[in-house]
Design an enzyme around this catalytic site. Structure first.
Site, PDB file in Angstrom:
ATOM      1  N   ASN A  16      74.002  47.743  38.735  1.00  0.00           N
ATOM      2  CA  ASN A  16      73.026  47.012  38.185  1.00  0.00           C
ATOM      3  C   ASN A  16      71.888  46.127  38.680  1.00  0.00           C
ATOM      4  O   ASN A  16      70.768  45.783  38.176  1.00  0.00           O
ATOM      5  CB  ASN A  16      73.408  46.356  36.648  1.00  0.00           C
ATOM      6  CG  ASN A  16      74.300  45.093  37.062  1.00  0.00           C
ATOM      7  OD1 ASN A  16      74.850  44.994  38.413  1.00  0.00           O
ATOM      8  ND2 ASN A  16      74.276  44.177  36.478  1.00  0.00           N
ATOM      9  N   ASP A  65      72.248  37.661  41.145  1.00  0.00           N
ATOM     10  CA  ASP A  65      72.922  37.872  39.969  1.00  0.00           C
ATOM     11  C   ASP A  65      74.272  36.948  39.990  1.00  0.00           C
ATOM     12  O   ASP A  65      74.392  36.112  40.755  1.00  0.00           O
ATOM     13  CB  ASP A  65      73.505  39.159  40.336  1.00  0.00           C
ATOM     14  CG  ASP A  65      74.709  39.802  39.079  1.00  0.00           C
ATOM     15  OD1 ASP A  65      74.503  39.496  38.067  1.00  0.00           O
ATOM     16  OD2 ASP A  65      75.564  40.368  39.677  1.00  0.00           O
TER      17      ASP A  65
END
Length: 970
Positions: free
Chosen positions: A811, A428
């Site tokens: 997420n 990420d």
């Protein structure tokens, strides 16, 4: 008490902005109540009625143990003998109780018993600790209403559905409750949910207005309510229910739900009604085991065991055949060939007249005799070694973050050796590579750019271009004077200061620009509506009313440039070109941008919208969210452009150096981000993910024909053309990248946007995309959703290489669980990623030492240790076989019974364990200085089939040499 209550009533905390969110209506579909999955009925303050009505609800006592006193022995034994090696030793041990055994039963069963007992004790101690935690939890005390307004202290395990309980400050909620009231008049309470989602920030809950006045113990004497709600489920963030009270039905939402294991904070007490108990509570519904992950070495070890078992069976069969032939020849034509064995007066095991039966009996004997090919202590030795390795990882001071006071934590020891075999890292960006701390540094207002700060991306760009950063910097074709000594000017020294906000108003302290005096006036704007942000809308808006005398109704909107510019009015685009140019410059500098716009609404237009919006919000239909979106969409049009803002999310300390070192180690790095492509590319350069001279392969849907189709709005044609375009770009990229047989010093980077990624992940395209991606040194996936992150990770695993995913937010959970190794960063987005991870670290830069040092060591130690286990057992087993051949396959052991038994368990296990814990081929300094050493694990040099069979072959050769020298000496 009455005086305090009157003072609190005057305060009315719901008027403060902190509690604004509490006033939102339910977003759930209440039309489902009473249908399948929404059938729970709770009689509040009347818990005994449930049994009378035929409802069977579980007790509030919970158990998280794996075993009980009755099931421990059988269940634990079953777990142990599921392993093929242990089951083999069990069968072999049972056979030693027969006359077929070549040695005593005790010497065979004792080592197995030691290994099994040690493992069972380990399981038992771990489960006993869980049992102690359960006992402590179930015996906690809470006050429960027992009639006549009297609340008595009761143990958690005795709480029933429908009970009204009183929880006091800093205590945990014992079950899932519906908040009825609190010590605050508005029924407000603060809740800490760290045990549920890892987040440390306090959540605000609010009771229904009709129950918020139940603030004394005596108010519950005659309380009767009926709550109908959803059945138990694992969703922490949704709740659908209704409350029948005083002849009215009131909708319930997650705002009234208090979950078990949450803690009451900053609130003296609350009253709540129990709706879910025990294993029906949401926290227990979520208490599932994480995905089981096994390292590739451990999986291969199973195949080696099968190979050895097959080899054992083969040599046993070979020996039995020869034994049968020689036994039959012992008595031929009345002559005794081996007279000293007395074949004329022998048992069935040596009877020449029943040679086939004697051969079969010898086969069983040989299977017992040769079981030393299988290392009985291998599994428990590996477990011990991995646990100790994990301790060393946890205690590494060089992976301790002093600022956050967080060390590295290996949450599982099963994957230690995988850390030394990572081929691809999927990361990420926000909060993982960056600090996730936004700093507002630039803006564009009415076509004029403001802000002179130099971003980290600009510094990297200047360094890449060889342009020195001095007093002036070049940015986007124009030069700005960098004045480091200039004083910091605040968004208030210009005459506008955000002063106060309540649930219904905003107060701004303004200075009249037409007056020279520094007199301020307070202007109160009425807050009419908030149109919330969502990932599909990609914008949010507020509607306010100016104070008199103007009294205008204004809509202010902010959002992504891709949606905002399409909503501008024809006469509201005066500064569009300048603003777009500034946005592109900000994106090139690695900044995150938002476009600002507004419009003036007339009274009639607003009244029509307000009615439509209110109707949508109170709707209980399944398409409620769509109705709200349509209402918001109808008013967020014909906007007038104001400008744009730009914020910087700085890189974490040491990220560029870490990525550069990992690249030198031959590790491929993929970044999955929600940023625009331009921003992602420039941040890629800033963090050394993209390097000078690297060829970029860009896959994007920006062709003129695609754009034209999008304007026409034909979805089928858009999808077909887009897919063909993506496939064509992938095939062109594959042609650029050299194949394995071609030599090239050129490195490649693949960059793909979110729309293209959607088509690239379809079944008939994804493997072509994977073929291209794995040949690139770096991959950046822009505008990617959480689901796409998980799908990309799953796709990369098809390459049969070890994948590591790293992230810091909720997420990223899917991505972490899909990867072979999930690394969570304990950042500012809570602890969801850490709770779903295999290893937790505080900063991305610690990944360098975790992989290049500990990963390299652990892979080498485990690989050599397992190979050595098989080597020593093959050596030992072959000497037994050779002695058997030398002794006419008589089934007699070459060694003493106890020497055979202690060979694996004691004589040779401890040195190998020491090797697995302490061995270092090179120091940590050299591991970091020469990252190329890491390729030893990526290429699996030490645990390839060639290396494994080589160890075994050496064992066979050594056994032959040992036997040769021994027989020669004799």
């Amino acid at each position: 008490m009455a005086r305090v209550r009157r003072r609190l009533e005057k305060l009315k905390l719901s008027t403060l902005y902190s509690f604004a969110l509490c006033a939102k209506g339910s977003t759930e579909d209440h039309s489902k109540i009473g249908t399948a999955g929404f059938s729970r009925v709770v009689y509040v303050n009347d818990p005994d009625r449930h049994e009378e009505e035929g409802f069977r609800y579980p007790r509030n006592e919970v158990s998280t143990t794996k075993y009980s006193l009755v099931t421990f022995v059988p269940k634990s034994l079953f777990e142990q003998f599921r392993r093929v090696a242990n089951f083999y030793f069990l069968v072999s041990g049972i056979l030693t109780l027969t006359p077929l055994a070549p040695y005593s039963a005790v010497s065979a069963l004792l080592p197995l018993s030691v290994v099994i007992t040690a493992t069972m004790l380990k399981e038992g101690v771990e489960d006993w600790r869980r049992k102690q935690q359960d006992i402590e939890l179930n015996n906690r005390i809470v006050k429960v209403h027992r009639g006549n307004g009297s609340f008595e202290e009761t143990k958690w395990k005795y709480i029933k559905i429908g009970d009204v309980i009183k929880v006091e400050k800093d205590n945990f909620f014992p079950a899932d409750l519906i908040l009825l009231s609190s010590n605050y008049p508005d029924g407000i309470c603060y809740v800490e949910t760290m045990n549920l989602d890892g987040e440390t920030n306090l959540k605000i809950k609010q009771a229904l207005e009709v129950t918020s006045d139940l603030q004394e113990d005596g108010d519950f004497t005659n309380l009767r309510q009926i709550i109908k709600c959803e059945d138990p489920n694992a969703n922490l963030y949704s709740f659908v229910g209704t409350m029948d009270y005083k002849g009215m039905r009131h909708p319930l939402s997650p705002q009234q739900l208090l979950l078990r294991d949450s803690k009451l904070r900053n609130t003296d007490y609350i009253y709540g009604a129990v709706i879910f108990t025990g294993h029906d509570t949401k926290v227990m519904q979520n208490a599932t085991e994480p995905p089981s992950k096994r390292s590739k070495i451990e999986k291969k070890m199973d195949y080696i065991i099968y190979l050895l078992l097959c080899s054992l069976l083969g040599i046993a069969l070979l020996g039995s055949v020869f034994f049968g032939i020689w036994t039959k020849a012992d008595l031929r034509n009345g002559e005794l060939k081996r007279w000293y064995l007395r074949p004329d007066d022998s048992t069935v095991f040596y009877d020449p007249k029943r040679a086939p039966l004697a051969s079969f009996c010898h086969l069983l004997t040989a299977l017992m005799l040769y079981n030393y090919f299988i290392p009985i202590s291998l599994y428990i030795s590996i477990e011990m070694v991995k646990i100790l390795q994990a301790v060393f990882i946890n205690q590494d001071i060089d992976m301790y973050d002093e600022e956050s006071d967080k060390p590295t934590h290996a949450r599982t020891s099963n994957l230690n050796e995988e850390l030394g075999q990572v081929d691809t890292i999927l990361s990420d960006k926000t909060g993982t590579l960056t600090c996730n701390m936004m700093e507002f540094i630039k803006c564009s207002i009415a076509g004029t750019a403001y802000g002179q700060s130099v971003t980290e991306v600009e510094k990297a760009m200047a360094l890449r271009k060889g342009v020195p950063l001095g007093d002036e910097i070049e940015a986007g074709g124009h030069k700005e004077k960098q004045i480091e000594e200039s004083p910091h000017v605040k968004a208030r020294e210009l005459g506008f200061e955000f002063y106060k906000r309540t649930q219904t108003s905003i107060v701004i302290r303004e200075r009249d620009p037409n007056q020279n005096v520094a007199d301020y006036q307070y202007r109160k704007y009425e807050l009419l509506n908030v149109l919330e942000f969502s990932s599909s809308r990609r914008r949010m808006s507020v509607i306010v009313k100016e104070p008199e005398p103007e009294g205008r109704i204004l809509l202010f909107s902010k959002g992504a440039d891709s949606v905002m510019f399409t909503r501008l009015a024809p006469d509201g685009r005066k500064f569009e070109e300048e603003t777009k140019r500034h946005i592109n410059e900000y994106s090139d500098s690695g900044l995150r941008t938002l476009v600002l716009a507004y419009r003036v609404l007339d009274e009639k237009e607003y009244e029509n919208f307000a009615e439509k919006f209110r109707t949508a919000k109170i709707s209980g239909s399944a398409d409620r969210d769509e109705q709200i979106g349509e209402a918001a969409d109808s008013i967020e049009r014909d906007l007038i452009l104001l400008g744009a803002t730009a914020v910087e999310d700085k890189l974490q300390k040491g990220v560029p150096e870490c990525i550069d070192k990992l690249a030198q180690a031959g590790i491929k790095i993929w970044v999955l981000t929600g940023d625009k492509m331009e921003t992602a590319i420039n941040i890629g350069f800033a963090c050394s993910l993209l390097r000078q001279g690297m060829t970029q392969i860009i896959i994007a849907l920006e062709a003129p024909d695609i754009i034209a189709l999008e304007k026409n709005g034909d979805k089928d044609s858009i999808a077909k053309a887009s897919k063909q375009s993506v496939m064509g770009q992938i095939e062109d990229g594959i042609k650029q990248v050299p194949t394995l047989g071609q030599s090239s010093t050129e490195s490649f980077a693949l960059i793909i946007d979110g729309k293209s990624l959607t088509y690239a992940l379809e079944d008939d395209v994804k493997f072509k995309f994977l073929d291209l991606a794995v040949k690139c040194a770096s991959v950046i996936c822009c505008r990617s959703s959480p689901k796409q992150k998980a799908l990309v990770t799953r796709l990369v695993k098809h390459s049969d290489k070890v994948t590591l995913a790293i992230g810091d937010g909720a997420n990223d959970v899917g991505m972490l669980q899909e990867a072979d190794i999930g690394v969570g960063i304990s950042g500012v987005e809570g602890m969801q990623a850490v709770m779903a991870s295999d290893i937790a670290i505080a900063q991305f830069r610690f990944l360098e030492r975790l992989l290049l040092v500990h990963g390299h060591w652990c892979y080498r130690r485990i690989s050599v240790m397992i190979c050595y286990f098989f080597y020593k057992n093959v050596t030992f087993g072959v000497t037994i076989f050779l002695y058997e051949a030398f002794a006419s396959f008589s089934g007699k052991p070459a060694y003493n019974d106890w020497f055979l038994s202690l060979y694996n368990v004691f004589f040779t296990s401890l040195p190998v364990i020491a090797l697995g814990v302490f061995d270092q081929d090179v120091s940590s300094r050299l591991c970091l200085q020469y990252p190329e050493l890491y390729q030893e694990g990526v290429q699996n040099v030490l645990f390839s089939w060639r290396r494994i069979l080589g160890w075994m072959f050496n064992g066979v050769v050594n056994a032959i040499l040992i036997f040769f020298f021994c027989t020669t000496a004799l």
